[in-house]
Design an enzyme around this catalytic site. Structure first.
Site, PDB file in Angstrom:
ATOM      1  N   ASP A   1     -22.620   2.041  -6.798  1.00 30.31           N
ATOM      2  CA  ASP A   1     -22.869   3.083  -7.225  1.00 30.31           C
ATOM      3  C   ASP A   1     -24.403   3.101  -7.828  1.00 30.31           C
ATOM      4  O   ASP A   1     -25.626   3.208  -7.371  1.00 30.31           O
ATOM      5  CB  ASP A   1     -22.250   4.257  -7.062  1.00 30.31           C
ATOM      6  CG  ASP A   1     -23.197   5.810  -6.818  1.00 30.31           C
ATOM      7  OD1 ASP A   1     -23.650   6.272  -5.702  1.00 30.31           O
ATOM      8  OD2 ASP A   1     -22.599   6.057  -7.839  1.00 30.31           O
TER       9      ASP A   1
ATOM     10  N   MET B   1      -0.486   1.072 -11.304  1.00 31.97           N
ATOM     11  CA  MET B   1      -1.703   1.371 -10.299  1.00 31.97           C
ATOM     12  C   MET B   1      -2.544   2.657 -10.840  1.00 31.97           C
ATOM     13  O   MET B   1      -4.072   1.560 -10.741  1.00 31.97           O
ATOM     14  CB  MET B   1      -0.511   2.478  -9.386  1.00 31.97           C
ATOM     15  CG  MET B   1       0.157   1.327  -8.707  1.00 31.97           C
ATOM     16  SD  MET B   1      -0.402   0.039  -7.257  1.00 31.97           S
ATOM     17  CE  MET B   1      -1.595   0.370  -6.587  1.00 31.97           C
ATOM     18  N   GLU B   2      -1.993   2.959 -12.306  1.00 32.73           N
ATOM     19  CA  GLU B   2      -3.487   3.426 -12.905  1.00 32.73           C
ATOM     20  C   GLU B   2      -4.245   2.273 -13.501  1.00 32.73           C
ATOM     21  O   GLU B   2      -5.487   3.083 -13.324  1.00 32.73           O
ATOM     22  CB  GLU B   2      -2.398   3.718 -13.967  1.00 32.73           C
ATOM     23  CG  GLU B   2      -1.899   5.326 -13.694  1.00 32.73           C
ATOM     24  CD  GLU B   2      -0.683   4.608 -12.809  1.00 32.73           C
ATOM     25  OE1 GLU B   2      -0.217   5.777 -12.222  1.00 32.73           O
ATOM     26  OE2 GLU B   2      -0.291   4.105 -12.779  1.00 32.73           O
TER      27      GLU B   2
ATOM     28  N   MET C   1       2.195   7.521  -3.487  1.00 30.92           N
ATOM     29  CA  MET C   1       3.892   7.519  -3.527  1.00 30.92           C
ATOM     30  C   MET C   1       3.622   7.583  -5.393  1.00 30.92           C
ATOM     31  O   MET C   1       4.675   7.118  -5.923  1.00 30.92           O
ATOM     32  CB  MET C   1       4.158   6.396  -3.355  1.00 30.92           C
ATOM     33  CG  MET C   1       4.114   6.846  -0.921  1.00 30.92           C
ATOM     34  SD  MET C   1       5.200   8.361  -1.258  1.00 30.92           S
ATOM     35  CE  MET C   1       5.132   8.872   0.924  1.00 30.92           C
ATOM     36  N   CYS C   2       2.307   7.726  -5.883  1.00 32.53           N
ATOM     37  CA  CYS C   2       2.596   7.225  -7.344  1.00 32.53           C
ATOM     38  C   CYS C   2       2.794   8.350  -8.003  1.00 32.53           C
ATOM     39  O   CYS C   2       2.097   9.549  -8.217  1.00 32.53           O
ATOM     40  CB  CYS C   2       0.804   6.848  -7.800  1.00 32.53           C
ATOM     41  SG  CYS C   2       0.626   5.242  -7.095  1.00 32.53           S
ATOM     42  N   HIS C   3       4.218   9.172  -8.688  1.00 33.95           N
ATOM     43  CA  HIS C   3       3.894   9.582  -9.708  1.00 33.95           C
ATOM     44  C   HIS C   3       3.090  10.286 -10.883  1.00 33.95           C
ATOM     45  O   HIS C   3       2.305   9.469 -11.842  1.00 33.95           O
ATOM     46  CB  HIS C   3       5.190   9.147 -11.022  1.00 33.95           C
ATOM     47  CG  HIS C   3       6.535   8.983 -10.040  1.00 33.95           C
ATOM     48  ND1 HIS C   3       6.918   7.716  -9.268  1.00 33.95           N
ATOM     49  CD2 HIS C   3       7.531   9.652  -9.446  1.00 33.95           C
ATOM     50  CE1 HIS C   3       7.923   8.350  -8.528  1.00 33.95           C
ATOM     51  NE2 HIS C   3       8.316   8.942  -9.233  1.00 33.95           N
TER      52      HIS C   3
END
Length: 160
Positions: free
Chosen positions: A129, A114-115, A77-79
């Site tokens: 990793d 969110m970014e 749902m992130c633009h």
């Protein structure tokens, strides 16, 4: 905000992307942080450039920046956002903890929280990793939004 005020649901209570068409474009900025804990030897080898997969911090920095730009492809749902700045920095405690900080900026109709959070998370996963062959017990902890500015909701700062 009441449960009925959640904006990611349509009238049928199903997920939707929020309509930001009528929102004003403003400068928006977010800072996020995550910490990865590791053995002392692992952190020393990162700084000495003695990790077989290469320059851990350089690769994690690029991975974090790339993640900020790809967030809308990972979180449904992130633009999609025109990111105007994405920066990743590292600070360690000299022993076993490496803290990753991201700053993401845009001029747009929706925020970049969110970014920023995705950037530090992917940077931490990249470190894991690249170092897992020597330290499988690394722990990624305390991922959080430090600060956000801009937009209708104004400024947020996490409690210290």
């Amino acid at each position: 905000m009441e449960k009925d005020d959640l904006t990611h649901f349509n009238d049928e209570k199903r997920a939707k992307m929020v309509d930001v068409t009528s929102k004003s474009e403003t400068k928006r900025r977010a800072i996020a942080r995550a910490t990865i804990h590791m053995n002392e030897e692992t952190l020393a080898r990162i700084h000495a450039g003695k990790i077989a997969k290469g320059d851990v911090l350089a690769v994690a920095q690029v991975a974090g920046i790339m993640a900020a730009k790809k967030t809308s492809e990972l979180i449904p749902m992130c633009h999609p956002i025109m990111t105007t700045k994405a920066d990743i920095s590292f600070e360690d405690d000299g022993k076993t903890a490496l803290t990753i900080t991201s700053e993401v900026v845009t001029v747009g109709k929706t925020g970049v929280e969110m970014e920023a959070l995705t950037a530090v998370t992917i940077a931490a996963l990249t470190i894991y990793d690249m170092c897992k062959a020597m330290d499988k017990g690394m722990r990624i902890e305390k991922t959080y939004l430090v600060e956000k500015t801009g937009g209708k909701s104004g400024t947020f700062k996490a409690e210290a």
